[in-house]
Design a protein around this motif. Structure first.
Motif, PDB file in Angstrom:
ATOM      1  N   UNK A   1      -7.198  13.539   3.214  1.00 59.43           N
ATOM      2  CA  UNK A   1      -8.420  12.767   3.015  1.00 59.43           C
ATOM      3  C   UNK A   1      -8.132  11.470   2.281  1.00 59.43           C
ATOM      4  N   UNK A   2      -8.987  10.485   2.534  1.00 65.52           N
ATOM      5  CA  UNK A   2      -9.014   9.254   1.770  1.00 65.52           C
ATOM      6  C   UNK A   2     -10.456   9.019   1.330  1.00 65.52           C
TER       7      UNK A   2
ATOM      8  N   UNK B   1      -8.792  11.932   7.580  1.00 59.41           N
ATOM      9  CA  UNK B   1     -10.238  11.799   7.445  1.00 59.41           C
ATOM     10  C   UNK B   1     -10.584  10.812   6.333  1.00 59.41           C
ATOM     11  N   UNK B   2     -11.719  10.141   6.509  1.00 59.45           N
ATOM     12  CA  UNK B   2     -12.248   9.215   5.516  1.00 59.45           C
ATOM     13  C   UNK B   2     -13.543   9.797   4.948  1.00 59.45           C
ATOM     14  N   UNK B   3     -13.675   9.745   3.644  1.00 59.98           N
ATOM     15  CA  UNK B   3     -14.877  10.233   2.970  1.00 59.98           C
ATOM     16  C   UNK B   3     -15.567   9.053   2.294  1.00 59.98           C
TER      17      UNK B   3
ATOM     18  N   UNK C   1     -12.258  17.298  -4.511  1.00 65.43           N
ATOM     19  CA  UNK C   1     -11.497  17.572  -3.294  1.00 65.43           C
ATOM     20  C   UNK C   1     -10.060  17.956  -3.643  1.00 65.43           C
ATOM     21  N   UNK C   2      -9.464  17.239  -4.592  1.00 65.64           N
ATOM     22  CA  UNK C   2      -8.064  17.498  -4.943  1.00 65.64           C
ATOM     23  C   UNK C   2      -7.899  18.881  -5.562  1.00 65.64           C
ATOM     24  N   UNK C   3      -8.772  19.238  -6.504  1.00 64.78           N
ATOM     25  CA  UNK C   3      -8.632  20.525  -7.171  1.00 64.78           C
ATOM     26  C   UNK C   3      -9.057  21.688  -6.288  1.00 64.78           C
ATOM     27  N   UNK C   4      -9.781  21.403  -5.206  1.00 64.83           N
ATOM     28  CA  UNK C   4     -10.129  22.455  -4.239  1.00 64.83           C
ATOM     29  C   UNK C   4      -8.952  22.761  -3.323  1.00 64.83           C
ATOM     30  N   UNK C   5      -7.971  21.860  -3.251  1.00 68.55           N
ATOM     31  CA  UNK C   5      -6.786  22.127  -2.453  1.00 68.55           C
ATOM     32  C   UNK C   5      -6.552  21.164  -1.314  1.00 68.55           C
ATOM     33  N   UNK C   6      -7.226  20.006  -1.325  1.00 72.47           N
ATOM     34  CA  UNK C   6      -7.013  18.998  -0.285  1.00 72.47           C
ATOM     35  C   UNK C   6      -5.944  18.008  -0.721  1.00 72.47           C
ATOM     36  N   UNK C   7      -5.262  17.442   0.269  1.00 72.10           N
ATOM     37  CA  UNK C   7      -4.337  16.349   0.001  1.00 72.10           C
ATOM     38  C   UNK C   7      -5.149  15.056   0.007  1.00 72.10           C
ATOM     39  N   UNK C   8      -5.397  14.522  -1.147  1.00 74.74           N
ATOM     40  CA  UNK C   8      -6.164  13.285  -1.269  1.00 74.74           C
ATOM     41  C   UNK C   8      -5.172  12.130  -1.392  1.00 74.74           C
TER      42      UNK C   8
END
Length: 354
Positions: A68-69, A136-138, A118-125
């Motif tokens: 994600x970005x 993906x873009x947020x 998002x980062x602490x949930x386990x996504x690569x930000x």
């Protein structure tokens, strides 16, 4: 002697009354030493809010394949001060009565809270130059975010978030999280630090609901690996209104893996990715391309009420008829009815007027 003592007592009493009356008095906006016992400033320190949700940074590990970005959030609240939260009418230690501000723009604070969640949930930000390679873009819009300290503490937050495929510009999820809370003063609100803690609690709750809703659907768009067909059946989340979500995607079961062929020299994956051509959204046999430009640029684009991004915008879309609205602060909104056709480009060049 008695008269002298009476005069001394009267003088002391007058000085005490004068000191009490100066508690809430300021000179050129600077509080005096007596007033500073109960008053401090109008600004909340958001350093604690910006830190990751998890206390132990080592506990953060990647759980999702999606990268994600965070493209940022736009502040569309009424009012001209991007740091204003609300008003305080109660005696709070360290916090003056009157306006309640944060030490940065509210849009920047919200983006940081979402990024950390998002980062602490386990996504690569991915950030900086690496963010260009995110799948993906947020992005989003802050409709409402206020904190008022009255007889009861009141927090009202309405934040819309949109997730798009970076390659195509297609919106894969969009939704709005609404959080309204009030409580008796004193639960939080005894000090400025407690007020900050209350704001953090509400923002973290909105971020958690947003990330939970996104996490329920992203595997439908980007499955982690071939497996039995995933089931798209996310549970409703209180306070979350979903406006765009993916349709169920059937992923075939993994086929038997053949024996590996003899090793053949090949370019390293990093080199292949480095020279891979950049994907540019375009119309296809099954989709159309929407192109929206505006003068001035960086205007918000909405389709059927869903935030799609900012101009200049290019996005692949399913054929359909849509209501398109373009908004930019300080300019009149423009609304057009557009038709997206298979294999065709729908282009709009809009000149916004004040």
């Amino acid at each position: 002697m008695k008269l002298f003592l009476q005069r001394v007592a009267l003088f002391s009493l007058m000085m005490f009354v004068a000191g009490c009356s100066s508690v809430n008095r300021s000179v050129n906006g600077v509080k005096n030493s007596v007033g500073s016992m109960f008053n401090g400033s109008h600004t909340l320190d958001t350093a604690a809010i910006q830190r990751p949700v998890e206390e132990d940074a080592n506990a953060i590990h990647i759980q999702y394949a999606a990268t994600l970005r965070i493209d940022g959030y736009r502040d569309q609240r009424r009012g001209g001060n991007p740091r204003l939260l609300g008003m305080n009418t109660q005696p709070i230690y360290g916090l003056d009565k009157g306006q309640i501000l944060v030490d940065q723009e509210v849009a920047s604070l919200v983006a940081t809270v979402m990024r950390n969640r998002f980062r602490t949930t386990g996504y690569q930000v991915m950030e900086g130059s690496a963010g260009a390679g995110a799948a993906f873009e947020v992005s989003g819009v802050i409709r409402e975010l206020s904190l008022n300290i009255k007889d009861r503490d009141e927090a009202n937050i309405v934040i819309e978030t949109t997730v798009k495929e970076s390659a195509t510009g297609r919106v894969v999820w969009s939704g709005t999280v609404t959080e309204r809370d009030d409580q008796y003063a004193g639960v939080f609100g005894d000090s400025k630090k407690d007020v900050t803690r209350y704001l953090n609690k509400e923002l973290q709750l909105v971020a958690k609901k947003t990330v939970d809703a996104v996490s329920a659907v992203l595997p439908m768009v980007q499955p982690v690996a071939p497996a039995a067909a995933p089931i798209y059946n996310p549970r409703p989340i209180a306070g979350v209104t979903v406006t765009v979500a993916p349709e169920p995607v059937m992923v075939p079961a993994a086929a038997p893996v053949p024996a590996p062929a003899p090793a053949v020299a090949a370019p390293a994956p990093a080199q292949a990715a480095e020279h891979a051509p950049e994907y540019v959204p375009h119309a296809t046999a099954t989709s159309g391309l929407l192109v929206v430009n505006s003068t001035p640029s960086r205007a918000s684009v909405y389709l059927d009420g869903v935030y799609f991004g900012m101009t200049p915008l290019r996005s692949e879309m399913k054929p359909s008829v849509h209501k398109l609205t373009v908004k930019l602060e300080g300019y009149k909104p423009v609304t057009e009815k557009i038709s997206i056709r298979k294999g065709e480009n729908t282009e709009l060049d809009l000149k916004l007027s004040r």
